[in-house]
Write a protein that holds these residues in place. Structure first.
Motif, PDB file in Angstrom:
ATOM      1  N   VAL A 132       0.835  -1.201   0.000  1.00  0.00           N
ATOM      2  CA  VAL A 132       0.000   0.000   0.000  1.00  0.00           C
ATOM      3  C   VAL A 132       0.869   1.251   0.000  1.00  0.00           C
ATOM      4  CG1 VAL A 132      -1.609   1.365   1.380  1.00  0.00           C
ATOM      5  CG2 VAL A 132      -2.018  -1.070   1.050  1.00  0.00           C
ATOM      6  N   VAL A 133       1.865   1.284   0.882  1.00  0.00           N
ATOM      7  CA  VAL A 133       2.759   2.449   0.947  1.00  0.00           C
ATOM      8  C   VAL A 133       3.465   2.655  -0.386  1.00  0.00           C
ATOM      9  CG1 VAL A 133       4.880   3.337   2.013  1.00  0.00           C
ATOM     10  CG2 VAL A 133       3.096   2.322   3.445  1.00  0.00           C
ATOM     11  N   LEU A 134       3.979   1.570  -0.949  1.00  0.00           N
ATOM     12  CA  LEU A 134       4.718   1.667  -2.211  1.00  0.00           C
ATOM     13  C   LEU A 134       3.827   2.188  -3.338  1.00  0.00           C
ATOM     14  CD1 LEU A 134       7.339   1.128  -3.754  1.00  0.00           C
ATOM     15  CD2 LEU A 134       6.557  -1.217  -4.101  1.00  0.00           C
ATOM     16  N   MET A 135       2.612   1.660  -3.446  1.00  0.00           N
ATOM     17  CA  MET A 135       1.738   2.072  -4.536  1.00  0.00           C
ATOM     18  C   MET A 135       1.250   3.512  -4.366  1.00  0.00           C
ATOM     19  SD  MET A 135       1.830  -0.248  -6.706  1.00  0.00           S
ATOM     20  CE  MET A 135       0.703   0.622  -7.788  1.00  0.00           C
ATOM     21  N   VAL A 136       1.004   3.932  -3.141  1.00  0.00           N
ATOM     22  CA  VAL A 136       0.586   5.321  -2.910  1.00  0.00           C
ATOM     23  C   VAL A 136       1.693   6.282  -3.329  1.00  0.00           C
ATOM     24  CG1 VAL A 136       0.065   7.031  -1.122  1.00  0.00           C
ATOM     25  CG2 VAL A 136      -1.092   4.823  -1.108  1.00  0.00           C
ATOM     26  N   VAL A 137       2.918   5.997  -2.901  1.00  0.00           N
ATOM     27  CA  VAL A 137       4.047   6.872  -3.251  1.00  0.00           C
ATOM     28  C   VAL A 137       4.310   6.833  -4.753  1.00  0.00           C
ATOM     29  CG1 VAL A 137       6.520   7.273  -2.907  1.00  0.00           C
ATOM     30  CG2 VAL A 137       5.079   6.646  -0.969  1.00  0.00           C
ATOM     31  N   ALA A 138       4.249   5.639  -5.349  1.00  0.00           N
ATOM     32  CA  ALA A 138       4.478   5.516  -6.791  1.00  0.00           C
ATOM     33  C   ALA A 138       3.428   6.299  -7.583  1.00  0.00           C
ATOM     34  CB  ALA A 138       4.456   4.043  -7.196  1.00  0.00           C
ATOM     35  N   THR A 139       2.184   6.256  -7.134  1.00  0.00           N
ATOM     36  CA  THR A 139       1.115   6.998  -7.816  1.00  0.00           C
ATOM     37  C   THR A 139       1.354   8.500  -7.717  1.00  0.00           C
ATOM     38  OG1 THR A 139      -0.462   5.222  -7.347  1.00  0.00           O
ATOM     39  CG2 THR A 139      -1.371   7.382  -7.923  1.00  0.00           C
ATOM     40  N   ILE A 140       1.770   8.960  -6.556  1.00  0.00           N
ATOM     41  CA  ILE A 140       2.091  10.385  -6.380  1.00  0.00           C
ATOM     42  C   ILE A 140       3.226  10.795  -7.313  1.00  0.00           C
ATOM     43  CG2 ILE A 140       3.007  12.101  -4.749  1.00  0.00           C
ATOM     44  CD1 ILE A 140       1.528  10.550  -2.534  1.00  0.00           C
ATOM     45  N   MET A 141       4.190   9.903  -7.503  1.00  0.00           N
ATOM     46  CA  MET A 141       5.337  10.203  -8.361  1.00  0.00           C
ATOM     47  C   MET A 141       4.982  10.141  -9.843  1.00  0.00           C
ATOM     48  SD  MET A 141       8.271   8.110  -6.218  1.00  0.00           S
ATOM     49  CE  MET A 141       9.532   8.306  -7.481  1.00  0.00           C
ATOM     50  N   GLY A 142       3.831   9.566 -10.185  1.00  0.00           N
ATOM     51  CA  GLY A 142       3.408   9.542 -11.583  1.00  0.00           C
ATOM     52  C   GLY A 142       3.181   8.178 -12.180  1.00  0.00           C
ATOM     53  N   TYR A 143       3.340   7.103 -11.391  1.00  0.00           N
ATOM     54  CA  TYR A 143       3.121   5.766 -11.939  1.00  0.00           C
ATOM     55  C   TYR A 143       1.631   5.532 -12.171  1.00  0.00           C
ATOM     56  CZ  TYR A 143       2.826   0.733 -12.410  1.00  0.00           C
ATOM     57  OH  TYR A 143       2.552  -0.521 -12.875  1.00  0.00           O
ATOM     58  N   ARG A 144       1.298   4.883 -13.274  1.00  0.00           N
ATOM     59  CA  ARG A 144      -0.080   4.549 -13.583  1.00  0.00           C
ATOM     60  C   ARG A 144      -0.172   3.088 -14.032  1.00  0.00           C
ATOM     61  NH1 ARG A 144      -0.193   8.427 -11.146  1.00  0.00           N
ATOM     62  NH2 ARG A 144      -1.221  10.431 -11.554  1.00  0.00           N
ATOM     63  N   ILE A 145      -1.117   2.367 -13.453  1.00  0.00           N
ATOM     64  CA  ILE A 145      -1.383   0.986 -13.865  1.00  0.00           C
ATOM     65  C   ILE A 145      -2.047   1.006 -15.237  1.00  0.00           C
ATOM     66  CG2 ILE A 145      -2.670  -1.118 -13.311  1.00  0.00           C
ATOM     67  CD1 ILE A 145      -2.452  -0.292 -10.349  1.00  0.00           C
ATOM     68  N   GLN A 146      -1.522   0.207 -16.156  1.00  0.00           N
ATOM     69  CA  GLN A 146      -2.004   0.213 -17.532  1.00  0.00           C
ATOM     70  C   GLN A 146      -3.050  -0.857 -17.814  1.00  0.00           C
ATOM     71  OE1 GLN A 146      -0.803   2.708 -19.578  1.00  0.00           O
ATOM     72  NE2 GLN A 146       0.183   3.361 -17.670  1.00  0.00           N
ATOM     73  N   THR A 147      -3.359  -1.672 -16.809  1.00  0.00           N
ATOM     74  CA  THR A 147      -4.341  -2.741 -16.998  1.00  0.00           C
ATOM     75  C   THR A 147      -5.551  -2.472 -16.100  1.00  0.00           C
ATOM     76  OG1 THR A 147      -3.140  -4.072 -15.359  1.00  0.00           O
ATOM     77  CG2 THR A 147      -2.588  -4.419 -17.677  1.00  0.00           C
ATOM     78  N   GLY A 148      -6.314  -3.519 -15.772  1.00  0.00           N
ATOM     79  CA  GLY A 148      -7.530  -3.329 -14.991  1.00  0.00           C
ATOM     80  C   GLY A 148      -7.386  -3.750 -13.541  1.00  0.00           C
ATOM     81  N   PRO A 149      -8.431  -3.536 -12.733  1.00  0.00           N
ATOM     82  CA  PRO A 149      -8.400  -3.904 -11.310  1.00  0.00           C
ATOM     83  C   PRO A 149      -8.173  -5.393 -11.074  1.00  0.00           C
ATOM     84  CG  PRO A 149     -10.255  -2.458 -11.790  1.00  0.00           C
ATOM     85  CD  PRO A 149      -9.687  -2.846 -13.104  1.00  0.00           C
ATOM     86  N   ALA A 150      -8.731  -6.248 -11.927  1.00  0.00           N
ATOM     87  CA  ALA A 150      -8.574  -7.693 -11.741  1.00  0.00           C
ATOM     88  C   ALA A 150      -7.112  -8.100 -11.889  1.00  0.00           C
ATOM     89  CB  ALA A 150      -9.437  -8.448 -12.746  1.00  0.00           C
ATOM     90  N   GLU A 151      -6.440  -7.554 -12.913  1.00  0.00           N
ATOM     91  CA  GLU A 151      -5.023  -7.873 -13.117  1.00  0.00           C
ATOM     92  C   GLU A 151      -4.170  -7.364 -11.946  1.00  0.00           C
ATOM     93  OE1 GLU A 151      -6.861  -7.700 -17.201  1.00  0.00           O
ATOM     94  OE2 GLU A 151      -6.992  -6.558 -15.331  1.00  0.00           O
TER      95      GLU A 151
END
Length: 266
Positions: A132-151
């Motif tokens: 959770v911490v990693l994904m929150v920080v990555a999203t703030i930095m500009g990372y975006r998941i290119q697939t869907g919620p299931a993946e």
């Protein structure tokens, strides 16, 4: 004065009872985390440090832009950080043994394997916090998941399963050596080459031939490629097969060794 002999705890319990005992001790581990939240320091601070450091210090040099490097590194650094988090269970178990906690467990009518299983299951909370911490920080930095919620959900399940498979190596070492510091030192020696000798931070085609040969089949590389396929888009079946083989091998080797070392130690 007459003393009343207490009945000895049973040495053999049913599978259902073993599972119930393990879950009870897992809940004990979760309560310990609630009472001592500093136990989460390594899974809250370390992911931020590694992600920020590698993206902003090396991203431009490696890929020409921090944006492109961020998309490449986030799935890999999920594997890197959760594998690091999985290694601390051996330190915690060794600490419990040296403090006499397992002596009390031995006097209780519970399955002998319950303390090990409980400690491993309780670590799932730490894995989730790390992700959770990693994904929150990555999203703030500009990372975006290119697939869907299931993946993405499948990626989370697989990387936690990966940690649960390999954490038994740490449990084995924790039951084998005499001090928590020795566990930490030995696991660091194993973990650093395993994680850096992979494609988490750089593509393997830039490596010397002998190192590339290992990095291409490394369990860390295989799981990193699985997460990249599930989160960024790309092939999944090939690396998933390799990752599952590594996970099965880790369980087949280290679970029996950890159980043997535990029975010998306590």
């Amino acid at each position: 004065m007459t003393t009343i002999a207490m009945p000895a705890p049973p040495r053999h319990v049913s599978l259902l009872s073993s599972v119930r005992h393990g879950l009870s001790l897992a809940w004990r581990g979760v309560l310990k985390i609630r009472k001592n939240p500093e136990q989460l320091a390594d899974v809250t601070i370390a992911p931020i440090i590694f992600l920020v450091m590698f993206v902003y210090l090396f991203g431009g040099a490696i890929m020409g832009s921090t944006e492109g490097y961020l998309q490449m590194i986030v799935p890999g650094i999920m594997v890197f950080n959760i594998l690091q988090a999985s290694m601390t269970v051996g330190v915690q178990l060794n600490t419990d043994v040296t403090k006499g906690v397992f002596d009390r467990f031995r006097a209780m009518p519970i399955a002998r394997s319950a303390p090990l299983i409980g400690a491993v299951l309780a670590d799932i909370v730490r894995y989730l916090v790390c992700l959770v911490v990693l994904m929150v920080v990555a999203t703030i930095m500009g990372y975006r998941i290119q697939t869907g919620p299931a993946e993405f959900a499948l990626a989370i399940v697989l990387v936690i399963a990966f940690a649960l498979a390999f954490c038994w190596a740490s449990v084995f070492v924790g039951m084998l050596v005499k001090s928590p510091g020795a566990v930490q030192g030995l696991m660091f020696v194993v973990l650093m080459p395993l994680t850096f000798g992979s494609n988490v931070f750089v593509q393997t085609n830039t490596m010397p031939g002998w190192l590339k040969a290992w990095a291409d089949i490394s369990p860390v590389t295989q799981m990193s490629d699985v997460l990249r396929g599930l989160m960024n888009g790309g092939p999944v079946a090939g690396p998933l097969t390799g990752a599952l083989i590594w996970m099965a091998a880790a369980l087949a080797v280290f679970f029996p060794l950890a159980t043997w070392a535990y029975r010998k130690r306590v």
